[in-house]
Design a protein around this motif. Structure first.
Motif, PDB file in Angstrom:
ATOM      1  N   ARG A 194      16.923  -3.546   3.664  1.00 39.53           N
ATOM      2  CA  ARG A 194      15.907  -4.475   4.655  1.00 39.53           C
ATOM      3  C   ARG A 194      14.345  -4.082   4.776  1.00 39.53           C
ATOM      4  NH1 ARG A 194      18.940  -8.807   3.589  1.00 39.53           N
ATOM      5  NH2 ARG A 194      20.495  -8.822   1.797  1.00 39.53           N
ATOM      6  N   GLN A 195      13.614  -5.402   4.158  1.00 39.89           N
ATOM      7  CA  GLN A 195      12.419  -4.820   4.816  1.00 39.89           C
ATOM      8  C   GLN A 195      11.533  -6.141   5.546  1.00 39.89           C
ATOM      9  OE1 GLN A 195       8.997  -4.579   1.653  1.00 39.89           O
ATOM     10  NE2 GLN A 195       7.741  -2.932   3.361  1.00 39.89           N
ATOM     11  N   LEU A 196      11.539  -5.444   6.472  1.00 36.96           N
ATOM     12  CA  LEU A 196      11.304  -7.301   8.316  1.00 36.96           C
ATOM     13  C   LEU A 196      10.749  -7.607   8.248  1.00 36.96           C
ATOM     14  CD1 LEU A 196      14.452  -6.536   9.854  1.00 36.96           C
ATOM     15  CD2 LEU A 196      14.228  -8.395   8.326  1.00 36.96           C
ATOM     16  N   PHE A 197       9.233  -8.057   8.509  1.00 32.13           N
ATOM     17  CA  PHE A 197       7.624  -8.630   8.610  1.00 32.13           C
ATOM     18  C   PHE A 197       7.619  -9.273  10.306  1.00 32.13           C
ATOM     19  CE2 PHE A 197       3.284 -10.266   7.980  1.00 32.13           C
ATOM     20  CZ  PHE A 197       2.758  -8.529   8.059  1.00 32.13           C
ATOM     21  N   ARG A 204      -2.851   1.961   0.463  1.00 29.10           N
ATOM     22  CA  ARG A 204      -4.319   2.582   0.268  1.00 29.10           C
ATOM     23  C   ARG A 204      -5.418   2.591   1.484  1.00 29.10           C
ATOM     24  NH1 ARG A 204      -1.671   1.791  -4.099  1.00 29.10           N
ATOM     25  NH2 ARG A 204      -1.734   0.300  -5.635  1.00 29.10           N
ATOM     26  N   LYS A 227      -2.405  -6.902   4.490  1.00 31.11           N
ATOM     27  CA  LYS A 227      -2.993  -7.260   2.935  1.00 31.11           C
ATOM     28  C   LYS A 227      -2.143  -8.055   2.717  1.00 31.11           C
ATOM     29  CE  LYS A 227      -7.487  -4.816   2.107  1.00 31.11           C
ATOM     30  NZ  LYS A 227      -8.142  -4.187   1.224  1.00 31.11           N
ATOM     31  N   GLY A 228      -0.836  -7.956   2.710  1.00 32.85           N
ATOM     32  CA  GLY A 228       0.689  -8.341   2.242  1.00 32.85           C
ATOM     33  C   GLY A 228       1.079  -7.534   0.884  1.00 32.85           C
ATOM     34  N   PHE A 229       0.554  -6.131   0.675  1.00 30.18           N
ATOM     35  CA  PHE A 229       1.742  -5.400   0.094  1.00 30.18           C
ATOM     36  C   PHE A 229       2.678  -5.196   0.847  1.00 30.18           C
ATOM     37  CE2 PHE A 229      -2.606  -4.729  -1.271  1.00 30.18           C
ATOM     38  CZ  PHE A 229      -2.915  -4.872  -2.434  1.00 30.18           C
ATOM     39  N   THR A 230       3.852  -5.067   0.153  1.00 32.49           N
ATOM     40  CA  THR A 230       5.235  -4.820   0.793  1.00 32.49           C
ATOM     41  C   THR A 230       5.518  -3.002   0.414  1.00 32.49           C
ATOM     42  OG1 THR A 230       6.433  -5.181  -1.136  1.00 32.49           O
ATOM     43  CG2 THR A 230       6.556  -6.714   0.549  1.00 32.49           C
ATOM     44  N   VAL A 231       4.930  -2.486  -0.363  1.00 32.66           N
ATOM     45  CA  VAL A 231       5.738  -1.095  -0.743  1.00 32.66           C
ATOM     46  C   VAL A 231       4.242  -0.762  -2.175  1.00 32.66           C
ATOM     47  CG1 VAL A 231       6.927  -1.727  -2.479  1.00 32.66           C
ATOM     48  CG2 VAL A 231       7.943  -0.506  -2.143  1.00 32.66           C
ATOM     49  N   SER A 232       4.126   0.885  -1.837  1.00 31.55           N
ATOM     50  CA  SER A 232       3.412   1.556  -3.032  1.00 31.55           C
ATOM     51  C   SER A 232       4.644   2.756  -3.326  1.00 31.55           C
ATOM     52  CB  SER A 232       2.293   1.906  -2.481  1.00 31.55           C
ATOM     53  OG  SER A 232       1.440   2.838  -3.511  1.00 31.55           O
ATOM     54  N   THR A 233       3.617   3.303  -4.328  1.00 34.89           N
ATOM     55  CA  THR A 233       4.728   4.963  -4.799  1.00 34.89           C
ATOM     56  C   THR A 233       3.249   6.140  -4.481  1.00 34.89           C
ATOM     57  OG1 THR A 233       3.837   4.689  -6.694  1.00 34.89           O
ATOM     58  CG2 THR A 233       5.889   3.972  -6.422  1.00 34.89           C
ATOM     59  N   GLU A 251       1.630   6.342  -7.342  1.00 31.45           N
ATOM     60  CA  GLU A 251       0.226   5.280  -7.123  1.00 31.45           C
ATOM     61  C   GLU A 251      -0.974   5.710  -5.703  1.00 31.45           C
ATOM     62  OE1 GLU A 251       2.553   1.231  -6.659  1.00 31.45           O
ATOM     63  OE2 GLU A 251       0.665   0.517  -5.531  1.00 31.45           O
ATOM     64  N   PHE A 288      -4.716   5.951  -5.723  1.00 37.49           N
ATOM     65  CA  PHE A 288      -5.529   4.870  -5.902  1.00 37.49           C
ATOM     66  C   PHE A 288      -5.975   4.534  -4.083  1.00 37.49           C
ATOM     67  CE2 PHE A 288      -3.101   3.343  -9.549  1.00 37.49           C
ATOM     68  CZ  PHE A 288      -4.602   3.523 -10.372  1.00 37.49           C
TER      69      PHE A 288
END
Ligand code: FE2
Ligand code: FE2
Lengths: 255, 255
Positions: free
Chosen positions: A17-20, A158, A197-203, A206, A210
């Motif tokens: 679980r990811q929690l903000f 990013r 900015k509201g991103f939750t995950v990347s790789t 990516e 980028f």
């Protein structure tokens, strides 16, 4: 057969679980091995103001919280580890040895933190602070695929953490990301400590393509980092001293 | 062999991203079949103010955006579908027929929305508004497991949408959740349109056990919903008229 049943019972299963936390835009991560009868769990980068929410969830899901980890000594929020230790007996706080912060367990590169039959591997990723680490899910047939990297403020989606205080070094951060994170499989998920900015995950794939800072050569990167002109963090003078005793906040409060 | 290669090529693979818009605490979801050569993608509940972020991500990931869906006619933010259609030719806006909102495609219970070899199934879940639907990932051997339900404002994590305007009905919402969402497999992920506490996901199993409203009997639930005393949504008088022409905002702007 009996042995098959036993094997099935022991087979790890990740609950994730990811929690903000909105004020500091911090992500806390809950991981548990729900394939294990005890459902052992850990929290990465808990925030003091959301401890109640997090522990309620842990309780509802029937998990046994065993560790509360920090990726580093935060400057923008007070860690929840002290509160958690006070509320859930037996939970051990974890931070890197290089952070110089107090905790029940000090980890170094190569250490493994087990919860049930799952584990996190510790990678030293200094640069934002001297003691920053990245926790990466295990490599192995029974471990989650793709792998997941909890990068703290070292690598953001990013972006990356600032390097202008707490022993920060843009040179070290660049080296850490390139040698310890970008060398992971391309499909490895990047779960940072913050996103604004509201991103939750990347790789990994990516970010190697980028990330506007870390795709540059080292010299250009250092130039970018030297010219960010960021304001002094509002909470720094409260957060850092508190976080330096992060597993043992109660001692400070009671003095 | 050739046929094996072809099969492997056609095998669907979900790319999934949850995106957050802070002002209205809205979640937008990006789904794509990256196993398909075209990487066809769709967005669920895009917000006007974050369209640029979302489209940049779509472009970076090499996806071909084909649909922009709304779970319902929102009252708290302006949908991004109009802007998206203006910026990416060929994207089709989607909303339920019962919403009475304009769109390129109107869907009804039982409809399937394909992106590559993956699809979303439409379930009618009125109650928050008359036209609310829940989009659920497909049931089948090649579809994502566990399933994922994009519940809009019908079912929130440990909560639900208000039922005091836009044709809302607590009786209908209760029936919708119990007949259309709680009947899904327990491990189905719940991805709502909003969260105000920093939760990102839940499951059917969790909500059937811990939702403080929907675990109550119907009469108690109606009592709760009648006594919420919520303020009139700030953006409602702007958002609802705009969203009623949601796929075609540009027409309004140009009049
Ligand atoms: Fe930090
Ligand atoms: Fe709504």
């Amino acid at each position: 057969t009996f042995s098959e049943a036993k094997l099935a019972e022991a087979s790890p299963k990740l609950l994730f679980r990811q929690l903000f936390e909105k004020e500091s835009s911090t992500y806390t991560y809950l991981l548990a091995d729900v394939g294990h009868p005890d459902k052992p769990a850990l929290l990465v980068d808990p925030v003091d103001s959301t401890v109640e929410r997090d522990l309620k969830l842990v309780k509802e899901l029937g998990l046994k919280l065993t560790y509360a980890l920090n990726t580093h000594c935060h400057a923008d929020h007070v860690t929840g580890t002290g509160l958690i230790k006070g509320k859930v007996p037996g939970v051990k706080s974890v931070i890197s040895k290089a952070s110089t912060a107090k905790a029940d367990l000090h980890v170094e590169a190569g250490d493994k933190i087990f919860f049930g039959n799952l584990f996190l591997e510790v990678r030293a990723t200094p640069g934002h602070t001297v003691g920053c680490v990245t926790y990466v899910t295990g490599d192995g047939p029974d471990q989650p695929q793709p792998r997941m990297a909890f990068t703290g403020d070292t690598l953001l989606i990013r972006g990356c953490g600032r390097t202008d205080f707490q022993g920060g070094s843009s040179q070290l951060l660049y080296k850490s990301v390139h040698s310890q994170i970008f060398t992971l499989p391309k499909d490895t998920f990047i779960y940072p400590a913050h996103d604004y900015k509201g991103f939750t995950v990347s790789t990994v794939g990516e970010e190697t393509q980028f990330n506007p800072r870390l795709t540059k050569d080292e010299q250009t990167f250092q130039g970018i980092m030297e010219n960010l002109n960021l304001p002094y963090p509002k909470k720094m003078d409260i957060a850092v001293p508190a976080n330096l005793v992060c597993g043992l906040q109660d001692l400070v409060n009671n003095v």
